[in-house]
Enzyme design. Structure first.
Site, PDB file in Angstrom:
ATOM      1  N   ARG A  16       0.840  -1.216   0.000  1.00  0.00           N
ATOM      2  CA  ARG A  16       0.000   0.000   0.000  1.00  0.00           C
ATOM      3  C   ARG A  16       0.872   1.261   0.000  1.00  0.00           C
ATOM      4  O   ARG A  16       1.039   1.914  -1.013  1.00  0.00           O
ATOM      5  CB  ARG A  16      -0.944  -0.019   1.221  1.00  0.00           C
ATOM      6  N   ASP A  17       1.460   1.571   1.117  1.00  0.00           N
ATOM      7  CA  ASP A  17       2.228   2.810   1.227  1.00  0.00           C
ATOM      8  C   ASP A  17       3.415   2.808   0.265  1.00  0.00           C
ATOM      9  O   ASP A  17       3.794   3.846  -0.281  1.00  0.00           O
ATOM     10  CB  ASP A  17       2.716   2.967   2.672  1.00  0.00           C
ATOM     11  N   HIS A 208       6.136   4.388  12.301  1.00  0.00           N
ATOM     12  CA  HIS A 208       6.210   4.277  10.837  1.00  0.00           C
ATOM     13  C   HIS A 208       7.260   5.282  10.371  1.00  0.00           C
ATOM     14  O   HIS A 208       6.976   6.463  10.229  1.00  0.00           O
ATOM     15  CB  HIS A 208       4.817   4.605  10.273  1.00  0.00           C
ATOM     16  N   HIS A 210      10.551   6.693   8.005  1.00  0.00           N
ATOM     17  CA  HIS A 210      11.161   6.757   6.670  1.00  0.00           C
ATOM     18  C   HIS A 210      12.656   7.028   6.824  1.00  0.00           C
ATOM     19  O   HIS A 210      13.087   7.618   7.813  1.00  0.00           O
ATOM     20  CB  HIS A 210      10.520   7.873   5.851  1.00  0.00           C
ATOM     21  N   CYS A 241       9.177   9.486  -1.192  1.00  0.00           N
ATOM     22  CA  CYS A 241       8.507  10.489  -0.383  1.00  0.00           C
ATOM     23  C   CYS A 241       8.204  11.639  -1.324  1.00  0.00           C
ATOM     24  O   CYS A 241       9.118  12.308  -1.792  1.00  0.00           O
ATOM     25  CB  CYS A 241       9.399  10.934   0.764  1.00  0.00           C
ATOM     26  N   ASN A 250      10.036   4.421   2.774  1.00  0.00           N
ATOM     27  CA  ASN A 250       9.865   3.697   4.028  1.00  0.00           C
ATOM     28  C   ASN A 250      11.123   2.892   4.351  1.00  0.00           C
ATOM     29  O   ASN A 250      11.798   2.397   3.459  1.00  0.00           O
ATOM     30  CB  ASN A 250       8.710   2.709   3.872  1.00  0.00           C
TER      31      ASN A 250
HETATM   32 MG    MG Z   1       5.325   5.624   4.648  1.00  0.00          MG
END
Ligand code: MG
Length: 300
Positions: A16-17, A208, A210, A241, A250
């Site tokens: 997803r992300d 979460h 990065h 990002c 990530n």
């Molecule tokens: Mg992320």
């Protein structure tokens, strides 16, 4: 090392992300294959897709088809990201059993990312969670820019606490603290967790991070030392990002797992299996894995 957890749950956010921030749009069948392969590594939570409007995120326009196509494992959770009630209704139709909602710490980021004010995003979440509760869905609440905003800079930990408390009141079971631009440092991460834990049980907090500024593992280590035991990561470090040019995305799941293994913290996840999946997905993103561990292991 008294507060370090014995066991950590890694939440895989790559499908997803990760994929929503990759340039290449990955075919639906490959996304399904990716999630099925991740399901064989020992991961127990895999964020599968989102039900955000395809107008905003064309990369994940096939959310329903992805969810329908996965070989669902009974011991694995497959949450999906939901922007609003309409998205929730689509997700429910597609069989979603668990969801995540999102808000941000600053007005500018809220407008850019969710196209509304913070107050309006909380109203949307409230409306969404009324229905989610009726369906007894587990809900995670993401807080974007928990350690800094690309537009407004420093974010006071108290602002994050305020939002986290509201999300819990609205019915979120877990709060996930996103360092969306990867700008935070271990001292800031420590201060953030220390601000939150008197009000929110640490078991309900997830992180979460990065790796934009190369701080992700250091930040994770700092949070582990305070007892955090739920950590998001992305296979192959998928995802860029959008607000930081040329930035890595990530933190890579392989790299986080290597750290856990080195600390003697159990996860139930197999590193070699993850590395194979990382190499698999790299064929389709057009990018080599952004995991130092995978690169090191495959160069030998
Ligand atoms: Mg992320």
């Amino acid at each position: 090392m008294s507060n370090f957890p014995n066991h950590v749950t890694l939440v895989e956010v790559g499908p997803r992300d990760g994929l929503q921030n990759e340039k290449n749009i990955i075919p639906t069948a490959i996304k399904i294959d990716l999630i099925n392969r991740l399901s064989q590594t020992g991961l127990k939570i895999i964020e599968a897709t989102s039900f955000v409007s395809p107008k905003w995120i064309p990369q994940l326009a096939d959310g329903a088809a992805v969810l329908a196509g996965i070989s669902l494992q009974t011991d694995i959770r497959y949450p999906v990201l939901i922007p609003n009630l309409n998205g929730l209704n689509r997700a429910l139709q597609a069989g979603a059993k668990e969801i995540a909602v999102i808000c941000a710490t600053t007005e500018t980021f809220s407008q850019k990312n969710t196209h509304c004010s913070i107050a309006d995003s909380l109203k949307r979440i409230q409306e969404t969670l009324v229905t989610a509760k009726q369906h007894q869905l587990r809900v995670r609440g993401y807080i974007s820019c928990a350690l800094g905003c690309p537009f407004e800079g420093t974010v006071p930990p108290k602002k994050v606490l305020e939002l986290a408390t509201q999300l819990i009141t609205l019915g979120c079971h877990e709060i996930c603290l996103g360092d969306t631009i990867g700008i935070g440092t271990p001292l800031q991460a420590t201060q953030l967790i220390q601000t939150l834990v008197p009000e929110i049980p640490i078991q309900r907090l997830a992180i979460h991070f990065h790796d934009t500024y190369g701080q992700a593992l250091a930040n994770i280590y700092a949070c582990l030392a305070l007892g955090i035991s739920t950590i998001d990561s992305s296979i192959a470090g998928l995802g860029g990002c959008p607000y930081a040019k040329g930035a890595t995305g990530n933190v890579a799941t392989e790299d986080v797992l290597y750290l856990m293994n080195g600390l003697g913290i159990t996860t139930g996840i197999d590193l070699d299996a993850l590395i194979s999946v990382s190499q698999f997905v790299a064929q389709f993103t057009g990018q080599p894995p952004r995991s130092k561990v995978t690169l090191a292991k495959t160069r030998i």
